[in-house]
Design a protein around this motif. Structure first.
Motif, PDB file in Angstrom:
ATOM      1  N   LEU A  56       0.762  -1.461  -0.134  1.00 42.02           N
ATOM      2  CA  LEU A  56      -0.017  -0.020   0.050  1.00 42.02           C
ATOM      3  C   LEU A  56       0.746   1.223   0.140  1.00 42.02           C
ATOM      4  N   VAL A  57       2.038   1.131   0.699  1.00 40.97           N
ATOM      5  CA  VAL A  57       2.840   2.342   0.931  1.00 40.97           C
ATOM      6  C   VAL A  57       3.583   2.644  -0.418  1.00 40.97           C
ATOM      7  N   LEU A  58       4.032   1.438  -1.132  1.00 40.79           N
ATOM      8  CA  LEU A  58       4.449   1.613  -2.475  1.00 40.79           C
ATOM      9  C   LEU A  58       3.538   2.218  -3.509  1.00 40.79           C
ATOM     10  N   VAL A  59       2.260   1.633  -3.501  1.00 35.68           N
ATOM     11  CA  VAL A  59       1.487   2.196  -4.438  1.00 35.68           C
ATOM     12  C   VAL A  59       0.954   3.743  -3.916  1.00 35.68           C
ATOM     13  N   ALA A  60       1.170   4.192  -2.910  1.00 32.82           N
ATOM     14  CA  ALA A  60       0.674   5.506  -2.609  1.00 32.82           C
ATOM     15  C   ALA A  60       1.715   6.339  -2.932  1.00 32.82           C
ATOM     16  N   VAL A  61       3.271   6.147  -2.885  1.00 33.88           N
ATOM     17  CA  VAL A  61       4.277   6.641  -3.535  1.00 33.88           C
ATOM     18  C   VAL A  61       4.400   6.681  -4.818  1.00 33.88           C
ATOM     19  N   VAL A  62       3.919   5.782  -5.598  1.00 26.62           N
ATOM     20  CA  VAL A  62       3.881   5.764  -7.045  1.00 26.62           C
ATOM     21  C   VAL A  62       2.710   7.021  -7.461  1.00 26.62           C
ATOM     22  N   PHE A  63       1.563   7.047  -6.699  1.00 28.98           N
ATOM     23  CA  PHE A  63       0.773   7.877  -7.181  1.00 28.98           C
ATOM     24  C   PHE A  63       0.891   9.494  -6.662  1.00 28.98           C
ATOM     25  N   LEU A  64       1.833   9.467  -5.411  1.00 27.99           N
ATOM     26  CA  LEU A  64       2.366  10.738  -4.970  1.00 27.99           C
ATOM     27  C   LEU A  64       3.387  11.138  -6.182  1.00 27.99           C
ATOM     28  N   PHE A  65       4.189  10.392  -6.760  1.00 28.34           N
ATOM     29  CA  PHE A  65       5.225  11.168  -7.538  1.00 28.34           C
ATOM     30  C   PHE A  65       4.818  12.171  -8.600  1.00 28.34           C
ATOM     31  N   PRO A  66       3.634  12.009  -9.388  1.00 27.32           N
ATOM     32  CA  PRO A  66       3.464  13.502 -10.248  1.00 27.32           C
ATOM     33  C   PRO A  66       3.197  14.387  -9.298  1.00 27.32           C
ATOM     34  N   LEU A  67       2.765  14.489  -8.014  1.00 21.79           N
ATOM     35  CA  LEU A  67       2.419  15.583  -7.293  1.00 21.79           C
ATOM     36  C   LEU A  67       3.639  16.221  -6.734  1.00 21.79           C
ATOM     37  N   VAL A  68       4.590  15.254  -6.355  1.00 23.78           N
ATOM     38  CA  VAL A  68       5.778  15.697  -5.754  1.00 23.78           C
ATOM     39  C   VAL A  68       6.766  16.452  -6.716  1.00 23.78           C
ATOM     40  N   MET A 112       5.535  17.969  -9.485  1.00 22.78           N
ATOM     41  CA  MET A 112       4.950  19.232  -9.699  1.00 22.78           C
ATOM     42  C   MET A 112       5.377  20.277  -8.629  1.00 22.78           C
ATOM     43  N   VAL A 113       5.246  19.983  -7.333  1.00 18.67           N
ATOM     44  CA  VAL A 113       5.741  20.992  -6.515  1.00 18.67           C
ATOM     45  C   VAL A 113       7.061  21.324  -6.642  1.00 18.67           C
ATOM     46  N   ALA A 114       7.861  20.536  -6.455  1.00 19.33           N
ATOM     47  CA  ALA A 114       9.303  20.695  -6.502  1.00 19.33           C
ATOM     48  C   ALA A 114       9.717  21.548  -7.798  1.00 19.33           C
ATOM     49  N   SER A 115       9.057  21.057  -8.997  1.00 20.54           N
ATOM     50  CA  SER A 115       9.585  21.825 -10.259  1.00 20.54           C
ATOM     51  C   SER A 115       8.862  23.547 -10.029  1.00 20.54           C
ATOM     52  N   SER A 116       7.874  23.614  -9.294  1.00 22.37           N
ATOM     53  CA  SER A 116       7.293  24.907  -9.296  1.00 22.37           C
ATOM     54  C   SER A 116       8.361  26.095  -8.653  1.00 22.37           C
ATOM     55  N   PHE A 117       9.331  25.507  -8.095  1.00 27.80           N
ATOM     56  CA  PHE A 117      10.288  26.405  -7.239  1.00 27.80           C
ATOM     57  C   PHE A 117      11.583  26.585  -8.303  1.00 27.80           C
ATOM     58  N   LYS A 118      11.701  25.806  -9.561  1.00 25.82           N
ATOM     59  CA  LYS A 118      12.958  26.001 -10.158  1.00 25.82           C
ATOM     60  C   LYS A 118      12.620  26.661 -11.406  1.00 25.82           C
ATOM     61  N   PRO A 119      13.718  27.335 -11.954  1.00 21.47           N
ATOM     62  CA  PRO A 119      13.910  28.235 -13.302  1.00 21.47           C
ATOM     63  C   PRO A 119      13.413  27.161 -14.392  1.00 21.47           C
ATOM     64  N   ASP A 120      13.281  27.489 -15.575  1.00 22.39           N
ATOM     65  CA  ASP A 120      12.819  26.588 -16.586  1.00 22.39           C
ATOM     66  C   ASP A 120      14.053  25.684 -16.687  1.00 22.39           C
TER      67      ASP A 120
END
Length: 293
Positions: free
Chosen positions: A20-32, A34-42
């Motif tokens: 269950l934790v592995l599945v949750a991590v896989v689903f969270l990867f796109p969100l992570v 997205m958030v991490a990329s929002s702080f970086k220059p192009d």
């Protein structure tokens, strides 16, 4: 033998939770990402996409993308519009769909089953097939407002709310739930002289917390995620545009991917807030009711 059984049971639980934790991590990867990329220059964002640094807020980190997103589009206005449209639509939908379901389940009237079948059959009709006819209808409908009689609903909140208040799925959910409620409660209320409206308000709805929360979650996510095609057709002014339409502002001329990620992060906040609030309401309603739903 008892110790072996306990050991095997514990091992199964560990494996289950690990999966269950592995599945949750896989689903969270796109969100992570997205958030991490929002702080970086192009340039750094694109360079990091080929390795694990894409999921980490490392490098040249700043809030520039968020400030740029607010400069490019009226983000706050779009967010408020989406929240307002979603809350009003969900509230009216719960009230009207539950009333309709109550009449289908507890009242005997001619053509009840046929009408319910027709309503459920609309689930297979895609919205794209009725978009143009619906546009022609709402562009000519009258409305009595503070300024008197108006013709046409374009560029308003009501054109984004009223067509979506009643839907077949919400009616179906309430119908199925109401069928499982004890008939003895309804019969006892009728014997005591309660009207059908009193039974709906005092007996049925207080026992319907789980289905109200479920329907609200599904309706909220549906309304929030689908606020693109229809508003794009019927709303041209920024004052009434929802947040999904605002995403198009970031793909005009030069695309700034950092700003896009910042905007997506911002528009995810109301969705997560809705979901957490309604999920807690769902759990609380299940814990408080004594009737199986």
């Amino acid at each position: 033998m008892a110790e072996i059984s306990v050991h095997n049971h514990g091992l199964r639980l560990v494996v289950r939770y690990a999966v269950l934790v592995l599945v949750a991590v896989v689903f969270l990867f796109p969100l992570v990402f997205m958030v991490a990329s929002s702080f970086k220059p192009d340039n750094q964002l694109l360079a990091d996409t080929g390795n694990f640094r894409a999921f980490l807020p490392v490098g040249d980190i700043s809030l520039d993308n968020y400030f740029a997103a607010f400069r490019r589009a009226p983000v706050l206005q779009f967010m408020l519009n989406s929240v307002f449209i979603t809350v009003i639509t969900v509230t009216l939908s719960i009230a009207l769909c539950s009333l309709a379901a109550f009449s289908f389940v507890f009242l005997n009237w001619s053509g009840r089953d046929l009408l319910l079948s027709i309503i459920l059959a609309t689930l297979i009709i895609p919205f794209e097939t009725i978009a143009v006819p619906l546009l022609l209808v709402v562009s000519k409908l009258p409305w009595v407002g503070l300024d008197g009689l108006e013709w046409g609903w374009l560029n308003t909140y009501r054109v984004q709310i009223i067509p979506w208040i009643v839907d077949a799925l919400t009616v179906f959910l309430f119908v199925q739930y109401f069928k499982d409620l004890p008939r003895e409660l309804i019969e006892a209320s009728r014997v005591e002289g309660a009207s059908w409206l009193q039974i709906y308000r005092i007996v049925v709805m207080p026992l319907s917390g789980p289905i109200i929360a479920t329907a609200a979650i599904l309706k909220s996510l549906k309304m929030y995620n689908e606020q693109y095609l229809w508003p794009l057709i019927v709303v041209q002014d920024e004052a009434h545009r929802p947040i999904m339409v605002g995403l198009g502002y970031f793909f005009q001329l030069n695309v700034a991917w950092g700003e896009v990620m910042a905007y997506l992060t911002l528009i995810s906040i109301p969705v997560l807030t809705f979901y957490i609030f309604l999920q807690r309401a769902f759990i609380a309603s299940i814990a408080s009711t004594g009737v199986k739903g």
